[in-house]
Motif scaffolding. Structure first.
Motif, PDB file in Angstrom:
ATOM      1  N   ARG A   6       0.840  -1.204   0.000  1.00 40.24           N
ATOM      2  CA  ARG A   6       0.000   0.000   0.000  1.00 40.24           C
ATOM      3  C   ARG A   6       0.868   1.245   0.000  1.00 40.24           C
ATOM      4  O   ARG A   6       1.928   1.277   0.609  1.00 40.24           O
ATOM      5  N   LEU A   7       0.396   2.284  -0.654  1.00 41.02           N
ATOM      6  CA  LEU A   7       1.057   3.574  -0.584  1.00 41.02           C
ATOM      7  C   LEU A   7       0.573   4.286   0.675  1.00 41.02           C
ATOM      8  O   LEU A   7      -0.617   4.269   0.984  1.00 41.02           O
ATOM      9  N   VAL A   8       1.485   4.919   1.399  1.00 37.23           N
ATOM     10  CA  VAL A   8       1.146   5.549   2.671  1.00 37.23           C
ATOM     11  C   VAL A   8       1.540   7.028   2.626  1.00 37.23           C
ATOM     12  O   VAL A   8       2.665   7.368   2.281  1.00 37.23           O
ATOM     13  N   VAL A  22       7.606  12.967  -1.893  1.00 34.27           N
ATOM     14  CA  VAL A  22       6.189  12.772  -2.172  1.00 34.27           C
ATOM     15  C   VAL A  22       6.053  12.070  -3.521  1.00 34.27           C
ATOM     16  O   VAL A  22       6.800  12.347  -4.459  1.00 34.27           O
ATOM     17  N   ARG A  23       5.146  11.147  -3.597  1.00 31.12           N
ATOM     18  CA  ARG A  23       4.798  10.479  -4.860  1.00 31.12           C
ATOM     19  C   ARG A  23       3.445  11.045  -5.259  1.00 31.12           C
ATOM     20  O   ARG A  23       2.479  10.940  -4.507  1.00 31.12           O
ATOM     21  N   ILE A  24       3.406  11.672  -6.429  1.00 30.30           N
ATOM     22  CA  ILE A  24       2.166  12.290  -6.882  1.00 30.30           C
ATOM     23  C   ILE A  24       1.614  11.570  -8.106  1.00 30.30           C
ATOM     24  O   ILE A  24       2.361  11.026  -8.911  1.00 30.30           O
ATOM     25  N   SER A  62      -3.277  15.373  -4.865  1.00 29.08           N
ATOM     26  CA  SER A  62      -2.556  14.572  -5.867  1.00 29.08           C
ATOM     27  C   SER A  62      -1.510  13.655  -5.227  1.00 29.08           C
ATOM     28  O   SER A  62      -0.896  12.846  -5.918  1.00 29.08           O
ATOM     29  N   ILE A  63      -1.309  13.776  -3.898  1.00 30.47           N
ATOM     30  CA  ILE A  63      -0.283  12.978  -3.217  1.00 30.47           C
ATOM     31  C   ILE A  63      -0.792  11.559  -2.995  1.00 30.47           C
ATOM     32  O   ILE A  63      -1.817  11.347  -2.358  1.00 30.47           O
ATOM     33  N   ALA A  64      -0.052  10.604  -3.548  1.00 30.44           N
ATOM     34  CA  ALA A  64      -0.387   9.190  -3.369  1.00 30.44           C
ATOM     35  C   ALA A  64       0.347   8.609  -2.168  1.00 30.44           C
ATOM     36  O   ALA A  64      -0.153   7.714  -1.499  1.00 30.44           O
TER      37      ALA A  64
END
Length: 80
Positions: A6-8, A22-24, A62-64
């Motif tokens: 999972r992305l947290v 940050v992963r967007i 937009s942040i995943a």
């Protein structure tokens, strides 16, 4: 950024001044990562200062995934 696949998302407005990644989500469906110091976090957007001193504005929605990272990258061993 992953826990059991999972992305947290782990950062918030209280992390202004800290270095983060940050992963967007991109509009075309992919992802990109940005590393920088959180300069500000206002009205659903944060501004990151990258290492080259450029600024990146990121919409909070937009942040995943995100997390705090060390202030300076660790030195690589065995390389000059």
């Amino acid at each position: 950024m992953h826990l059991s696949g999972r992305l947290v998302h782990r950062i918030g407005p209280e992390d202004v001044g800290k270095r983060v990644t940050v992963r967007i989500r991109l509009p075309e469906g992919g992802f990109t990562d940005i590393i920088g110091v959180v300069e500000s976090w206002e009205e659903g957007a944060l501004t990151l200062r990258r290492r080259d001193d450029s600024l990146a504005e990121v919409a909070e929605d937009s942040i995943a995934a995100s997390r705090i990272v060390p202030q300076t990258p660790p030195k690589r061993r065995g390389r000059p």
